[in-house]
Design a protein around this motif. Sequence first.
Motif, PDB file in Angstrom:
ATOM      1  N   VAL A 270      43.570 126.712  39.753  1.00 43.72           N
ATOM      2  CA  VAL A 270      42.082 127.453  40.347  1.00 43.72           C
ATOM      3  C   VAL A 270      41.577 126.409  40.984  1.00 43.72           C
ATOM      4  N   ALA A 271      40.596 126.824  42.195  1.00 45.47           N
ATOM      5  CA  ALA A 271      39.761 125.728  42.866  1.00 45.47           C
ATOM      6  C   ALA A 271      38.422 125.732  42.147  1.00 45.47           C
ATOM      7  N   LEU A 272      38.015 124.761  42.183  1.00 52.33           N
ATOM      8  CA  LEU A 272      36.264 124.458  41.490  1.00 52.33           C
ATOM      9  C   LEU A 272      35.421 124.100  42.736  1.00 52.33           C
ATOM     10  N   THR A 273      34.596 124.787  42.864  1.00 48.33           N
ATOM     11  CA  THR A 273      33.585 124.296  43.837  1.00 48.33           C
ATOM     12  C   THR A 273      32.187 124.370  43.257  1.00 48.33           C
TER      13      THR A 273
ATOM     14  N   ARG B  50      43.754 128.058  28.812  1.00 43.36           N
ATOM     15  CA  ARG B  50      44.544 128.728  29.207  1.00 43.36           C
ATOM     16  C   ARG B  50      45.738 127.993  30.017  1.00 43.36           C
ATOM     17  N   GLN B  51      45.736 126.733  30.074  1.00 48.92           N
ATOM     18  CA  GLN B  51      46.775 125.679  30.737  1.00 48.92           C
ATOM     19  C   GLN B  51      46.538 125.923  32.199  1.00 48.92           C
ATOM     20  N   ILE B  52      45.381 126.220  32.637  1.00 52.47           N
ATOM     21  CA  ILE B  52      45.246 126.574  34.222  1.00 52.47           C
ATOM     22  C   ILE B  52      44.730 124.956  34.719  1.00 52.47           C
ATOM     23  N   ARG B  53      45.320 124.535  35.785  1.00 53.11           N
ATOM     24  CA  ARG B  53      44.849 123.340  36.329  1.00 53.11           C
ATOM     25  C   ARG B  53      43.669 123.536  37.346  1.00 53.11           C
ATOM     26  N   VAL B  54      42.551 122.697  37.198  1.00 54.14           N
ATOM     27  CA  VAL B  54      41.367 122.953  38.063  1.00 54.14           C
ATOM     28  C   VAL B  54      41.485 121.976  39.211  1.00 54.14           C
ATOM     29  N   VAL B  55      41.464 122.348  40.394  1.00 48.53           N
ATOM     30  CA  VAL B  55      41.830 121.470  41.573  1.00 48.53           C
ATOM     31  C   VAL B  55      40.629 121.689  42.700  1.00 48.53           C
ATOM     32  N   THR B  56      40.910 120.796  43.785  1.00 52.79           N
ATOM     33  CA  THR B  56      40.019 121.185  45.085  1.00 52.79           C
ATOM     34  C   THR B  56      40.476 122.041  45.780  1.00 52.79           C
ATOM     35  N   LEU B  57      39.595 122.578  46.789  1.00 53.69           N
ATOM     36  CA  LEU B  57      39.960 123.717  47.527  1.00 53.69           C
ATOM     37  C   LEU B  57      41.244 123.230  48.471  1.00 53.69           C
ATOM     38  N   SER B  58      41.346 122.017  49.016  1.00 55.17           N
ATOM     39  CA  SER B  58      42.177 121.654  49.838  1.00 55.17           C
ATOM     40  C   SER B  58      43.834 121.454  49.056  1.00 55.17           C
ATOM     41  N   ALA B  59      43.610 121.198  47.632  1.00 54.10           N
ATOM     42  CA  ALA B  59      44.756 121.412  47.045  1.00 54.10           C
ATOM     43  C   ALA B  59      45.312 122.725  46.698  1.00 54.10           C
TER      44      ALA B  59
END
Length: 278
Positions: A46-49, A247-256
């Motif tokens: 999931v991307a976080l902004t 939930r074992q969801i990685r939180v990443v940048t939009l670019s990732a």
Amino acid sequence: TLKVEFHKVCWKAVTSVGSRTLLSAVFPGSVCYYDLRAHPGVRGCVALTLDDAPCSRSDERLAMVKEVGEVLREFGAKATFFVCTDYVPVHERALRELLREGHEVANHCPADRSYAEDSEEAFEAALLEAECVCERLRNAGTAGEVEDRDRSVCDAGADLPSVRWFRAPHAKLSPPMRRVLARHGFTSVLSDCYGNDPWIPDPAFVAKSMLETAEHGSIAVIHMPERGFREHNHKALRDFLQGMQERQIRVVTLSALHAEALQPSSRQFADVSVGTEE
């Protein structure tokens, strides 16, 4: 208060519709999420902004950039900070530190106001002015060694795609604004995971709303907390990240996230995407 409870009821009604595919019709031309069916590479991400970064007031004591960075570090999360560049001068050092830790900045115009009524020329000038500030930050933030760049979800040694992200203030994007973005190669991005935090100062509600709508490939948004202004979002952010971790969801940048969407296994299904529009 009664007003807050009213906003909660309204937001529950909005989110109860449940189908994020409607976002493409409501916000044509903007990326709101990456559909797992079209882009299987986004599974588990999931991307976080964060909007209105870094701080709307020119007093370093009121900013919470450092605290937000600490929460992100605690959960091993990365984020894209949509910057109102009029806010940058006093808080530039804190933003550079975020960039050194592998976060990114993106264009949210100079001021926190709608540009939908501006002329095409006026918006173009504002967009490019803000992008100059963002680019200066990127160059300064990456001048030294950048820690833990957000590459672990990409092929070893591969560079993240260079995308010029833009989010319209107040989510208002006019036809002239779209023409300018297309002319300069910007990608408009909104969200499918949001808790209406400016109107609902209840961190538990905001986090719960975000967690209920977050899916593989989601683009989450929360507004930047400040001391005495949207400060509840600091706890809401932490609760959201806690939920993503569980939930074992990685939180990443939009670019990732975008890089994962472009993996070969994703590209072969690109013609059925419903969450992104070229």
